[in-house]
Design a protein around this motif. Sequence first.
Motif, PDB file in Angstrom:
ATOM      1  N   PHE A  12     -71.553  54.249  99.840  1.00 26.32           N
ATOM      2  CA  PHE A  12     -71.910  52.864  99.531  1.00 26.32           C
ATOM      3  C   PHE A  12     -73.342  52.730  99.011  1.00 26.32           C
ATOM      4  CE2 PHE A  12     -68.343  52.027 102.492  1.00 26.32           C
ATOM      5  CZ  PHE A  12     -67.570  51.249 101.638  1.00 26.32           C
ATOM      6  N   GLY A  13     -73.999  53.862  98.777  1.00 23.89           N
ATOM      7  CA  GLY A  13     -75.320  53.831  98.164  1.00 23.89           C
ATOM      8  C   GLY A  13     -76.488  53.810  99.124  1.00 23.89           C
TER       9      GLY A  13
ATOM     10  N   ASP B 263     -74.377  45.262  99.634  1.00 24.06           N
ATOM     11  CA  ASP B 263     -74.274  45.808  98.278  1.00 24.06           C
ATOM     12  C   ASP B 263     -75.581  46.503  97.907  1.00 24.06           C
ATOM     13  OD1 ASP B 263     -73.929  46.374  95.605  1.00 24.06           O
ATOM     14  OD2 ASP B 263     -72.940  44.480  95.150  1.00 24.06           O
ATOM     15  N   ALA B 264     -75.582  47.838  97.990  1.00 27.25           N
ATOM     16  CA  ALA B 264     -76.793  48.610  97.716  1.00 27.25           C
ATOM     17  C   ALA B 264     -77.222  48.481  96.260  1.00 27.25           C
ATOM     18  CB  ALA B 264     -76.569  50.077  98.065  1.00 27.25           C
ATOM     19  N   HIS B 265     -76.273  48.385  95.348  1.00 25.96           N
ATOM     20  CA  HIS B 265     -76.605  48.313  93.927  1.00 25.96           C
ATOM     21  C   HIS B 265     -77.322  47.008  93.598  1.00 25.96           C
ATOM     22  CE1 HIS B 265     -74.344  51.950  93.224  1.00 25.96           C
ATOM     23  NE2 HIS B 265     -73.306  51.427  93.860  1.00 25.96           N
ATOM     24  N   ALA B 266     -76.931  45.924  94.253  1.00 20.63           N
ATOM     25  CA  ALA B 266     -77.607  44.652  94.026  1.00 20.63           C
ATOM     26  C   ALA B 266     -78.999  44.628  94.646  1.00 20.63           C
ATOM     27  CB  ALA B 266     -76.751  43.501  94.583  1.00 20.63           C
TER      28      ALA B 266
ATOM     29  N   ARG C 276     -73.474  57.112 102.344  1.00 20.59           N
ATOM     30  CA  ARG C 276     -73.790  57.621 101.008  1.00 20.59           C
ATOM     31  C   ARG C 276     -72.845  57.047  99.962  1.00 20.59           C
ATOM     32  NH1 ARG C 276     -76.952  62.417 101.073  1.00 20.59           N
ATOM     33  NH2 ARG C 276     -77.388  63.182 103.179  1.00 20.59           N
TER      34      ARG C 276
ATOM     35  N   ARG D 102     -70.598  43.003  99.351  1.00 23.06           N
ATOM     36  CA  ARG D 102     -69.383  43.257  98.589  1.00 23.06           C
ATOM     37  C   ARG D 102     -68.236  43.391  99.580  1.00 23.06           C
ATOM     38  NH1 ARG D 102     -69.279  49.546  96.760  1.00 23.06           N
ATOM     39  NH2 ARG D 102     -67.067  49.148  96.908  1.00 23.06           N
TER      40      ARG D 102
ATOM     41  N   GLN E  14     -64.786  45.214 100.764  1.00 24.63           N
ATOM     42  CA  GLN E  14     -64.177  46.534 100.670  1.00 24.63           C
ATOM     43  C   GLN E  14     -62.859  46.548 101.425  1.00 24.63           C
ATOM     44  OE1 GLN E  14     -65.119  49.475  99.123  1.00 24.63           O
ATOM     45  NE2 GLN E  14     -63.179  50.311  99.873  1.00 24.63           N
TER      46      GLN E  14
ATOM     47  N   THR F 154     -84.195  46.095 102.886  1.00 25.20           N
ATOM     48  CA  THR F 154     -83.132  45.093 102.904  1.00 25.20           C
ATOM     49  C   THR F 154     -83.636  43.792 103.508  1.00 25.20           C
ATOM     50  OG1 THR F 154     -81.457  46.835 103.142  1.00 25.20           O
ATOM     51  CG2 THR F 154     -80.784  44.599 103.703  1.00 25.20           C
TER      52      THR F 154
ATOM     53  N   GLY G 120     -80.926  47.303  94.887  1.00 26.30           N
ATOM     54  CA  GLY G 120     -81.768  48.322  94.270  1.00 26.30           C
ATOM     55  C   GLY G 120     -81.482  49.670  94.889  1.00 26.30           C
ATOM     56  N   ARG G 121     -81.803  50.741  94.168  1.00 27.72           N
ATOM     57  CA  ARG G 121     -81.430  52.092  94.609  1.00 27.72           C
ATOM     58  C   ARG G 121     -82.198  52.493  95.865  1.00 27.72           C
ATOM     59  NH1 ARG G 121     -78.738  56.159  92.300  1.00 27.72           N
ATOM     60  NH2 ARG G 121     -79.224  58.293  92.891  1.00 27.72           N
TER      61      ARG G 121
END
Length: 292
Positions: free
Chosen positions: A93-94, A285-288, A91, A115, A117, A106, A290-291
């Motif tokens: 990390f999205g 990278d979850a943000h890259a 969670r 990303r 970390q 994905t 998409g949600r």
Amino acid sequence: MIINSHARQAPRYLERNQFWKGAIPDTNVLVTSCIADLEAAVAILREREVDVIASLGGDGTLHHLVNAMDTTRCSATILPLAGGTINGIARAFGFSGRSDQVFLRTLIADAMPARQQHMLRLEGAITRIGFTMAAGLGFAAARSYAVLPRRGTAAVIRSVVMAATGRLTHSGVEIALGSTEREYFDLVAAGTITEPFLWFRPFGRQPIGSAELGFTALKVPRSGLLLGCWPMLRGDSKNPGVQYFRAPQTQIDRCDGIVFDGELYEFDKTSSLILKIGPKINIMDAHALGRF
């Protein structure tokens, strides 16, 4: 993909919805039932030079996965799938959505951005890397949670409330804040991610820097913690007994145990631990993407 067969959500996927079928080779789907299995699985996938390892399990699975990858020098990118009970790290990390949907979305993405970390590294009574740890009252709360017959969010809240109202026997720890003399605290928590426990933000509101650890140190008033518990967990407590700070390294002493990414480690009461910035790992990278 590495699947922890004991993870809470694993049986339904193994028995009814093997979403990975046809998407990746069956030989690269490794089902584990113990830490030794997981370590062997990481060694196999490293030998095969896979670029991404999807982890279907909970926080403890990720904890042992990053340690196995560190030991074998595996540099693959981790895709954390929320297959456990709390899934605080996934969670954070999205990746809070259903494991099958996250995996398939994905897989069809135009690119698989990662990303880096920083990890938290512990040395002394144990040598491990991970994301977040807590000692003192945090260890007592986690130990209380671990023996409950039914686990989940409600059980977590129950253990937190018990800790907050002084109903858990615990041993505090000693820690130096900056250059000051060592002080006794009932709870010390540290980590490298901002929101590791569901909606909790225990290391303060300010973002944790790339080369520092976030800390919370707490002294329990005689009246208990309940009135100040929520602001403390959200990172904006004004209670003088709560201190947030940042540091690249520190040491805690007289530590009888810790909870590290949901895993319990028990020591004798004279143990010391050095907490420092550890190696970097690659996380999807979850943000890259998409949600989720």
